[in-house]
Design a protein around this motif. Structure first.
Motif, mmCIF file in Angstrom:
data_model
loop_
_atom_site.group_PDB
_atom_site.id
_atom_site.type_symbol
_atom_site.label_atom_id
_atom_site.label_comp_id
_atom_site.label_asym_id
_atom_site.label_seq_id
_atom_site.Cartn_x
_atom_site.Cartn_y
_atom_site.Cartn_z
ATOM 1 N N TYR A 288 0.749 13.745 -6.068
ATOM 2 C CA TYR A 288 1.980 12.950 -6.016
ATOM 3 C C TYR A 288 3.121 13.779 -5.427
ATOM 4 C CZ TYR A 288 5.112 9.260 -7.824
ATOM 5 O OH TYR A 288 5.991 8.218 -7.955
ATOM 6 N N SER A 289 3.831 13.214 -4.466
ATOM 7 C CA SER A 289 4.801 13.988 -3.687
ATOM 8 C C SER A 289 5.954 14.550 -4.510
ATOM 9 C CB SER A 289 5.351 13.125 -2.544
ATOM 10 O OG SER A 289 4.357 12.898 -1.568
ATOM 11 N N SER A 290 6.362 13.854 -5.568
ATOM 12 C CA SER A 290 7.511 14.335 -6.335
ATOM 13 C C SER A 290 7.191 15.587 -7.150
ATOM 14 C CB SER A 290 8.031 13.241 -7.275
ATOM 15 O OG SER A 290 7.085 12.951 -8.278
ATOM 16 N N PHE A 291 5.909 16.014 -7.180
ATOM 17 C CA PHE A 291 5.540 17.217 -7.916
ATOM 18 C C PHE A 291 6.004 18.500 -7.212
ATOM 19 C CE2 PHE A 291 1.716 15.820 -10.743
ATOM 20 C CZ PHE A 291 2.420 14.698 -11.142
ATOM 21 N N LEU A 292 6.434 18.400 -5.951
ATOM 22 C CA LEU A 292 6.696 19.594 -5.153
ATOM 23 C C LEU A 292 7.718 20.526 -5.798
ATOM 24 C CD1 LEU A 292 6.930 19.932 -1.340
ATOM 25 C CD2 LEU A 292 8.746 20.882 -2.730
ATOM 26 N N LEU A 293 8.910 20.037 -6.105
ATOM 27 C CA LEU A 293 9.955 20.910 -6.641
ATOM 28 C C LEU A 293 9.579 21.450 -8.015
ATOM 29 C CD1 LEU A 293 13.261 19.082 -5.577
ATOM 30 C CD2 LEU A 293 12.103 20.993 -4.467
ATOM 31 N N PHE A 294 8.886 20.626 -8.817
ATOM 32 C CA PHE A 294 8.448 21.088 -10.141
ATOM 33 C C PHE A 294 7.466 22.256 -10.000
ATOM 34 C CE2 PHE A 294 9.828 16.749 -10.906
ATOM 35 C CZ PHE A 294 10.460 16.813 -12.133
ATOM 36 N N ALA A 295 6.503 22.112 -9.071
ATOM 37 C CA ALA A 295 5.509 23.174 -8.870
ATOM 38 C C ALA A 295 6.160 24.426 -8.289
ATOM 39 C CB ALA A 295 4.393 22.682 -7.945
ATOM 40 N N GLU A 296 7.102 24.245 -7.397
ATOM 41 C CA GLU A 296 7.796 25.390 -6.793
ATOM 42 C C GLU A 296 8.539 26.189 -7.856
ATOM 43 O OE1 GLU A 296 10.060 25.822 -2.628
ATOM 44 O OE2 GLU A 296 11.120 24.545 -4.054
ATOM 45 N N ARG A 297 9.243 25.497 -8.742
ATOM 46 C CA ARG A 297 9.985 26.179 -9.804
ATOM 47 C C ARG A 297 9.045 26.869 -10.793
ATOM 48 N NH1 ARG A 297 13.406 21.476 -9.615
ATOM 49 N NH2 ARG A 297 12.311 20.576 -11.404
ATOM 50 N N VAL B 240 0.889 -1.165 0.000
ATOM 51 C CA VAL B 240 0.000 0.000 0.000
ATOM 52 C C VAL B 240 0.923 1.210 0.000
ATOM 53 C CG1 VAL B 240 -1.713 1.326 1.299
ATOM 54 C CG2 VAL B 240 -1.827 -1.191 1.271
ATOM 55 N N VAL B 241 0.825 2.039 -1.050
ATOM 56 C CA VAL B 241 1.775 3.135 -1.226
ATOM 57 C C VAL B 241 1.044 4.469 -1.137
ATOM 58 C CG1 VAL B 241 3.551 4.120 -2.720
ATOM 59 C CG2 VAL B 241 3.152 1.639 -2.709
ATOM 60 N N ASP B 242 1.365 5.234 -0.106
ATOM 61 C CA ASP B 242 0.741 6.546 0.100
ATOM 62 C C ASP B 242 1.616 7.616 -0.533
ATOM 63 O OD1 ASP B 242 -0.947 8.538 0.959
ATOM 64 O OD2 ASP B 242 -0.208 8.541 3.026
ATOM 65 N N SER B 243 1.662 7.624 -1.863
ATOM 66 C CA SER B 243 2.581 8.488 -2.609
ATOM 67 C C SER B 243 2.361 9.967 -2.333
ATOM 68 C CB SER B 243 2.414 8.251 -4.112
ATOM 69 O OG SER B 243 2.359 6.883 -4.418
ATOM 70 N N SER C 242 13.155 6.505 5.596
ATOM 71 C CA SER C 242 14.389 7.111 5.100
ATOM 72 C C SER C 242 15.023 7.971 6.187
ATOM 73 C CB SER C 242 14.112 7.953 3.849
ATOM 74 O OG SER C 242 13.296 9.062 4.159
ATOM 75 N N LEU C 243 16.329 8.128 6.081
ATOM 76 C CA LEU C 243 17.060 8.924 7.070
ATOM 77 C C LEU C 243 16.551 10.362 7.085
ATOM 78 C CD1 LEU C 243 20.778 7.821 6.542
ATOM 79 C CD2 LEU C 243 19.209 7.089 8.358
ATOM 80 N N ALA C 244 16.189 10.838 8.257
ATOM 81 C CA ALA C 244 15.681 12.201 8.440
ATOM 82 C C ALA C 244 14.470 12.470 7.554
ATOM 83 C CB ALA C 244 16.777 13.231 8.180
ATOM 84 N N GLY C 245 13.811 11.414 7.085
ATOM 85 C CA GLY C 245 12.645 11.563 6.232
ATOM 86 C C GLY C 245 12.973 11.940 4.801
ATOM 87 N N MET C 246 14.233 11.843 4.400
ATOM 88 C CA MET C 246 14.665 12.301 3.072
ATOM 89 C C MET C 246 13.817 11.672 1.972
ATOM 90 S SD MET C 246 16.800 14.297 1.589
ATOM 91 C CE MET C 246 17.893 14.591 0.199
ATOM 92 N N GLY C 247 13.059 12.516 1.258
ATOM 93 C CA GLY C 247 12.199 12.001 0.208
ATOM 94 C C GLY C 247 11.369 13.107 -0.397
ATOM 95 N N ALA C 248 10.517 12.745 -1.330
ATOM 96 C CA ALA C 248 9.693 13.726 -2.034
ATOM 97 C C ALA C 248 8.665 14.357 -1.110
ATOM 98 C CB ALA C 248 8.996 13.055 -3.215
ATOM 99 N N GLY C 249 8.234 15.580 -1.455
ATOM 100 C CA GLY C 249 7.241 16.288 -0.649
ATOM 101 C C GLY C 249 7.806 16.643 0.709
ATOM 102 N N ALA C 250 7.045 16.347 1.766
ATOM 103 C CA ALA C 250 7.533 16.548 3.128
ATOM 104 C C ALA C 250 8.407 15.390 3.574
ATOM 105 C CB ALA C 250 6.364 16.718 4.095
ATOM 106 N N GLY C 251 8.733 14.525 2.640
ATOM 107 C CA GLY C 251 9.605 13.399 2.930
ATOM 108 C C GLY C 251 8.843 12.142 3.275
#
Length: 340
Positions: A287-296, A164-167, A222-231
């Motif tokens: 989708y969490s990986s959209f964060l940096l794209f939307a910010e830019r 179950v993936v909460d992307s 992941s270490l320190a929550g390192m990941g897409a979105g809020a991690g």
């Protein structure tokens, strides 16, 4: 709880998103050694969007796919090294090469309603003798009963574990419980169940614990929550809670804390945290990986990135559709001019 929970570390894969896929081989080596020494069972090392993902659409990684995987394999003494593959981005040949380079866990990821596209990839991973995992992304976007039907497809193809993936970091604990419990009750008892969380609504650890309480066998962190979105679910936080709850696992709390604090955090280009953009991801279910794209895109076109993410949610974007973001930003900029 007597069952030992397996921890799949995603610092080197999901964490790629948060650093624009720019980990160097030296960083990968140091992180692998620290994660391995802390006791993680599996270390996933791939481009953020999986095998074959380094491209003009998603951005190019600093290192080659071969160097990423081989570096992790060379530095992991105990943990198995895994890879992620999204059918359509990655192909069978990518999977075969990853196996040749030493990867022993293959996670085949699809949108939560599209498990049928994973058949040949799951069968190939099983044929290669890899620990074969089905990975149902954006699991909040379909009802638990529908998600179960997709999981059964992956089961029939030969997946040994199904996630179950909460992307989007959009699930609440009840939603997590319903999905994980349905998997545990209805899939073959030999099938392990996993949970992959993001922290966009500050529920990464809570959802992971809820999944464990419903019988989940594997948890991503992941270490320190390192990941897409809020991690992702932060390993150090998760381990502390599991220790307090006497949940059995293989990780050392102090080593995990030290790796997160002394090694991972200094590498972060943008703090992985819950801010207005990552919170918007979880709230709208994007989708969490959209964060940096939307910010830019927001900065480039002079619009609020939260409006971009909200519009993206309204039109139903899923993982792999980052190219929609520029179009949405342009539309919002035009609307802003007309209303000025």
């Amino acid at each position: 709880m007597s069952k030992k929970v397996i921890i799949n570390d995603v610092t080197l894969r999901d964490g790629m998103h948060a650093i624009r896929h720019q980990y160097s081989t030296d960083q990968i080596a140091r992180l692998t050694r620290a994660i391995d020494d802390s006791g993680a069972d599996i270390i996933e090392a791939t481009y953020g969007d999986g095998l074959g993902g380094s491209s003009i659409q998603y951005g190019f990684s600093k290192e080659s796919e071969e160097d990423i995987i081989k570096t992790a394999v060379a530095n992991a003494e105990n943990a198995k090294v895994g890879v992620l593959l999204l059918p359509g981005i990655g192909v069978i040949e990518h999977l075969e090469r990853a196996h040749d380079w030493g990867a022993r866990v293959a996670r085949v990821a699809t949108h939560c309603t599209e498990a049928d596209v994973s058949e040949q990839h799951i069968k190939k991973a099983a044929e290669l003798g890899m620990d074969t995992v089905g990975f149902l992304m954006m699991s909040h976007r379909t009802e638990p009963e529908n998600l179960l039907e997709e999981a059964k497809k992956m089961e029939s193809y030969g997946a040994q574990t199904i996630y179950v993936v909460d992307s989007a970091g959009a699930l609440t604990m009840d939603g997590t419980r319903r999905r994980v419990s349905l998997f545990k009750e209805n899939l073959n008892s030999k099938i392990q169940v996993g949970f992959h969380g993001h922290n966009n609504l500050s529920l990464g650890v809570a959802n992971s614990i809820a999944a464990i309480e419903e019988g989940a066998d594997r948890i991503d962190a992941s270490l320190a929550g390192m990941g897409a979105g809020a991690g992702n679910t932060a390993t150090d936080q998760l381990v502390a809670v599991m220790d307090r709850m006497n949940i059995d696992h293989n990780l050392d709390l102090y080593k995990t804390m030290d790796a997160a604090e002394n090694l991972m955090k200094p590498m972060m280009e943008r703090p992985v945290q819950i801010d207005r953009l990552s919170l918007t991801l979880g709230y709208t279910g994007v989708y969490s990986s959209f964060l940096l794209f939307a910010e830019r895109a927001g900065k480039e076109y002079g619009v609020d990135a939260r409006d971009i993410l909200t519009r993206i949610a309204e039109i139903g974007a899923v993982g792999g559709q980052e190219d929609w973001i520029i179009g949405v930003a342009q539309e919002l900029a035009k609307e802003k001019q007309l209303n000025a």
